[in-house]
Scaffold this motif. Structure first.
Motif, PDB file in Angstrom:
ATOM      1  N   LYS A   1       0.831  -1.201   0.000  1.00  0.00           N
ATOM      2  CA  LYS A   1       0.000   0.000   0.000  1.00  0.00           C
ATOM      3  C   LYS A   1       0.872   1.261   0.000  1.00  0.00           C
ATOM      4  O   LYS A   1       0.699   2.172  -0.805  1.00  0.00           O
ATOM      5  N   ARG A   2       1.851   1.266   0.909  1.00  0.00           N
ATOM      6  CA  ARG A   2       2.690   2.465   1.030  1.00  0.00           C
ATOM      7  C   ARG A   2       3.541   2.696  -0.212  1.00  0.00           C
ATOM      8  O   ARG A   2       3.735   3.823  -0.636  1.00  0.00           O
ATOM      9  N   LEU A   3       4.030   1.601  -0.810  1.00  0.00           N
ATOM     10  CA  LEU A   3       4.865   1.763  -2.004  1.00  0.00           C
ATOM     11  C   LEU A   3       4.034   2.266  -3.176  1.00  0.00           C
ATOM     12  O   LEU A   3       4.501   3.081  -3.978  1.00  0.00           O
ATOM     13  N   LEU A   4       2.789   1.796  -3.248  1.00  0.00           N
ATOM     14  CA  LEU A   4       1.923   2.243  -4.335  1.00  0.00           C
ATOM     15  C   LEU A   4       1.647   3.746  -4.213  1.00  0.00           C
ATOM     16  O   LEU A   4       1.727   4.487  -5.198  1.00  0.00           O
ATOM     17  N   GLU A   5       1.355   4.203  -2.975  1.00  0.00           N
ATOM     18  CA  GLU A   5       1.130   5.640  -2.761  1.00  0.00           C
ATOM     19  C   GLU A   5       2.333   6.448  -3.217  1.00  0.00           C
ATOM     20  O   GLU A   5       2.207   7.466  -3.883  1.00  0.00           O
ATOM     21  N   LYS A   6       3.499   5.940  -2.851  1.00  0.00           N
ATOM     22  CA  LYS A   6       4.746   6.634  -3.217  1.00  0.00           C
ATOM     23  C   LYS A   6       4.881   6.700  -4.733  1.00  0.00           C
ATOM     24  O   LYS A   6       5.153   7.754  -5.305  1.00  0.00           O
ATOM     25  N   LEU A   7       4.676   5.574  -5.381  1.00  0.00           N
ATOM     26  CA  LEU A   7       4.840   5.502  -6.828  1.00  0.00           C
ATOM     27  C   LEU A   7       3.850   6.446  -7.514  1.00  0.00           C
ATOM     28  O   LEU A   7       4.209   7.186  -8.433  1.00  0.00           O
ATOM     29  N   GLU A   8       2.591   6.433  -7.018  1.00  0.00           N
ATOM     30  CA  GLU A   8       1.578   7.278  -7.651  1.00  0.00           C
ATOM     31  C   GLU A   8       1.898   8.752  -7.488  1.00  0.00           C
ATOM     32  O   GLU A   8       1.694   9.549  -8.401  1.00  0.00           O
ATOM     33  N   SER A   9       2.409   9.117  -6.304  1.00  0.00           N
ATOM     34  CA  SER A   9       2.725  10.529  -6.110  1.00  0.00           C
ATOM     35  C   SER A   9       3.869  10.961  -7.036  1.00  0.00           C
ATOM     36  O   SER A   9       3.876  12.069  -7.562  1.00  0.00           O
ATOM     37  N   LEU A  10       4.813  10.063  -7.262  1.00  0.00           N
ATOM     38  CA  LEU A  10       5.916  10.388  -8.179  1.00  0.00           C
ATOM     39  C   LEU A  10       5.403  10.514  -9.618  1.00  0.00           C
ATOM     40  O   LEU A  10       5.831  11.384 -10.375  1.00  0.00           O
TER      41      LEU A  10
ATOM     42  N   ALA B   1      11.554  -5.476   2.364  1.00  0.00           N
ATOM     43  CA  ALA B   1      10.101  -5.573   2.453  1.00  0.00           C
ATOM     44  C   ALA B   1       9.553  -4.934   3.726  1.00  0.00           C
ATOM     45  O   ALA B   1       8.389  -4.558   3.781  1.00  0.00           O
ATOM     46  N   ASP B   2      10.383  -4.804   4.763  1.00  0.00           N
ATOM     47  CA  ASP B   2       9.866  -4.310   6.043  1.00  0.00           C
ATOM     48  C   ASP B   2       9.837  -2.781   6.126  1.00  0.00           C
ATOM     49  O   ASP B   2       9.445  -2.236   7.148  1.00  0.00           O
ATOM     50  N   LEU B   3      10.272  -2.116   5.061  1.00  0.00           N
ATOM     51  CA  LEU B   3      10.293  -0.642   5.006  1.00  0.00           C
ATOM     52  C   LEU B   3      11.032  -0.014   6.192  1.00  0.00           C
ATOM     53  O   LEU B   3      10.657   1.047   6.672  1.00  0.00           O
ATOM     54  N   GLN B   4      12.071  -0.679   6.664  1.00  0.00           N
ATOM     55  CA  GLN B   4      12.895  -0.068   7.713  1.00  0.00           C
ATOM     56  C   GLN B   4      13.646   1.131   7.149  1.00  0.00           C
ATOM     57  O   GLN B   4      14.034   2.026   7.882  1.00  0.00           O
ATOM     58  N   ASP B   5      13.855   1.090   5.850  1.00  0.00           N
ATOM     59  CA  ASP B   5      14.542   2.203   5.192  1.00  0.00           C
ATOM     60  C   ASP B   5      13.481   3.179   4.703  1.00  0.00           C
ATOM     61  O   ASP B   5      12.579   2.817   3.972  1.00  0.00           O
ATOM     62  N   ASP B   6      13.591   4.409   5.149  1.00  0.00           N
ATOM     63  CA  ASP B   6      12.597   5.447   4.915  1.00  0.00           C
ATOM     64  C   ASP B   6      12.278   5.624   3.425  1.00  0.00           C
ATOM     65  O   ASP B   6      13.133   6.036   2.643  1.00  0.00           O
TER      66      ASP B   6
ATOM     67  N   ASP C   1      12.218  10.045  -3.460  1.00  0.00           N
ATOM     68  CA  ASP C   1      12.199  11.269  -4.276  1.00  0.00           C
ATOM     69  C   ASP C   1      13.620  11.776  -4.537  1.00  0.00           C
ATOM     70  O   ASP C   1      13.967  12.150  -5.656  1.00  0.00           O
ATOM     71  N   GLN C   2      14.420  11.773  -3.456  1.00  0.00           N
ATOM     72  CA  GLN C   2      15.796  12.271  -3.603  1.00  0.00           C
ATOM     73  C   GLN C   2      16.640  11.345  -4.472  1.00  0.00           C
ATOM     74  O   GLN C   2      17.500  11.803  -5.226  1.00  0.00           O
ATOM     75  N   PHE C   3      16.397  10.033  -4.345  1.00  0.00           N
ATOM     76  CA  PHE C   3      17.095   9.073  -5.204  1.00  0.00           C
ATOM     77  C   PHE C   3      16.850   9.442  -6.667  1.00  0.00           C
ATOM     78  O   PHE C   3      17.772   9.523  -7.472  1.00  0.00           O
ATOM     79  N   VAL C   4      15.562   9.654  -6.975  1.00  0.00           N
ATOM     80  CA  VAL C   4      15.182   9.911  -8.362  1.00  0.00           C
ATOM     81  C   VAL C   4      15.767  11.248  -8.845  1.00  0.00           C
ATOM     82  O   VAL C   4      16.290  11.346  -9.956  1.00  0.00           O
TER      83      VAL C   4
ATOM     84  N   GLU D   1      16.969   8.083   8.074  1.00  0.00           N
ATOM     85  CA  GLU D   1      16.949   7.407   9.372  1.00  0.00           C
ATOM     86  C   GLU D   1      16.301   6.048   9.219  1.00  0.00           C
ATOM     87  O   GLU D   1      15.312   5.901   8.507  1.00  0.00           O
ATOM     88  N   ARG D   2      16.866   5.104   9.910  1.00  0.00           N
ATOM     89  CA  ARG D   2      16.342   3.741   9.804  1.00  0.00           C
ATOM     90  C   ARG D   2      15.278   3.528  10.871  1.00  0.00           C
ATOM     91  O   ARG D   2      15.474   3.819  12.034  1.00  0.00           O
ATOM     92  N   HIS D   3      14.119   3.023  10.442  1.00  0.00           N
ATOM     93  CA  HIS D   3      13.024   2.768  11.385  1.00  0.00           C
ATOM     94  C   HIS D   3      13.086   1.344  11.899  1.00  0.00           C
ATOM     95  O   HIS D   3      13.871   0.532  11.448  1.00  0.00           O
ATOM     96  N   GLU D   4      12.127   1.058  12.799  1.00  0.00           N
ATOM     97  CA  GLU D   4      11.977  -0.307  13.275  1.00  0.00           C
ATOM     98  C   GLU D   4      11.125  -1.081  12.282  1.00  0.00           C
ATOM     99  O   GLU D   4      10.327  -0.499  11.557  1.00  0.00           O
ATOM    100  N   ARG D   5      11.280  -2.385  12.280  1.00  0.00           N
ATOM    101  CA  ARG D   5      10.410  -3.247  11.500  1.00  0.00           C
ATOM    102  C   ARG D   5       8.993  -3.068  12.043  1.00  0.00           C
ATOM    103  O   ARG D   5       8.794  -3.166  13.250  1.00  0.00           O
TER     104      ARG D   5
END
Ligand code: UDP
Ligand code: MG
Length: 321
Positions: free
Chosen positions: A30-39, A110-115, A120-123, A210-214
């Motif tokens: 879900k979160r990745l799709l939102e990100k992709l759509e916003s880009l 897959a755990d999205l620990q990496d923000d 956006d900045q990568f791209v 910043e790295r989040h928790e699983r």
């Protein structure tokens, strides 16, 4: 250095290796799709961009869930490896599949620990001309002391051993198709991507996060796998450990000459019956060192053995697209 700005609106693939990730997949997708759509809405990337999950021989419902996601929305794609091959090989399988369709690929866990907000900045950096962009962890506040200590020690040890890795960068990175094509030429079976990618060169960039928790599920990298990765990392990047053994051998040889002189003097002074302690200590010390040395050399010979077989690094059973 020449700046090579690229045209906006290119195809981005997100590649996510998954091993028993049924707890996180619904939220992650879900979160990745939102990100992709916003880009896409902002015209940063093309509508042909995709989210590619690699199922690394999961024993739970991961693959069924990927299939469902693909059925609901073809933006989700899947690659199924024929069995569990480990994170590095799963990632490679995904990258090599994505390379055929994408202009740029970002790999993440897959755990999205990496923000994911730094995507956006990568791209941006890619359009500024970078062929490789490294995601670097700025803080590890959420990691346990043990994880932080072992993980940071790992980067330091590898650099000490002559491997060139980016400190606190794991496998969260962007690679252009061009960089991926070059990476394909690194045919080693014992794969340590973090060490290979910096060898490719080209213009590179760094993005910190910043790295989040699983948020669900548990780590698929227990200490045993971390140690295996560390040994693989060091032995596939450098032969310094073997060289170290050579120096150690020379040092011990010099010590033994000194000991010889010492014992001769003691002999002529008539003090020879004592010395059991030093004898037993040196037997243990030398014996231990020899075993260690043989072990290190054995590690490399094992590696040569595995490399000469040229076995495939991953086998793809199925692709959903
Ligand atoms: N993973 C994999 N195959 C394995 C082990 C792990 O594909 O054999 C994947 C896992 O699903 C996750 C990523 O590798 O997407 C990183 O694993 P994890 O988050 O458990 O590692 P940690 O963050 O604890 O170091
Ligand atoms: Mg993780």
């Amino acid at each position: 250095m020449e700046e090579m700005r690229k045209e906006k609106g290119q195809v981005l693939y997100l590649v996510i290796p998954c091993y028993n990730e049924q707890e996180v997949l619904p939220e992650t997708s879900k979160r990745l799709l939102e990100k992709l759509e916003s880009l896409i809405e902002r015209g940063m990337i093309s509508r042909d961009s995709r989210i590619l999950f690699v199922n690394d021989g999961s024993k739970d419902r991961t693959w069924e869930m990927i299939k469902e996601l693909h059925r609901e929305n073809p933006v989700y794609q899947g690659v199924k490896l024929s069995r569990n091959r480990g994170h590095q090989n799963a990632l490679l399988g995904g990258l090599m599949t994505a390379k055929e369709y994408a202009d740029m690929v970002i790999s993440l866990d897959a755990d999205l620990q990496d923000d994911i907000d730094v995507i956006d900045q990568f791209v941006e950096k890619y359009y500024e001309g970078c062929e490789i962009v490294y995601g670097v962890r700025s803080a590890r506040d959420t990691d346990t002391f043990f994880k932080k200590f072992t993980a940071e020690g790992f980067y330091k040890l590898i650099n000490l051993m002559g491997g060139e890795v980016v400190f606190n960068h794991a496998d969260y990175r962007l690679m252009s198709r061009r960089a991926l094509e070059e990476m394909e030429n690194y045919q080693e079976v014992n794969l340590f991507l973090r060490g290979i990618v910096p060898m490719i060169g080209f213009q590179t960039g760094v993005v910190t996060y910043e790295r989040h928790e699983r948020f669900a599920g548990e780590s698929k990298y227990p200490l045993k796998k971390m140690l295996a990765l560390a040994v693989d990392g060091i032995t596939s990047l450098s032969i310094k450990p073997i060289r170290f053994i050579v120096f150690l051998g020379m040092f011990i040889f010099l010590c033994s000459i000194a000991m010889l002189a010492y014992s001769l003097i003691q002999h002529f002074l008539g003090n020879t019956s004592i010395g059991w302690t030093s004898l037993i200590v040196s037997i243990w010390a030398i014996g231990g060192l020899q075993l260690l040395a043989i072990g290190v050399i054995g590690e490399y010979i094992g590696k040569i053995y595995l490399e000469t077989k040229r076995r495939p690094r991953f086998i793809i059973e199925k692709v959903l697209r």
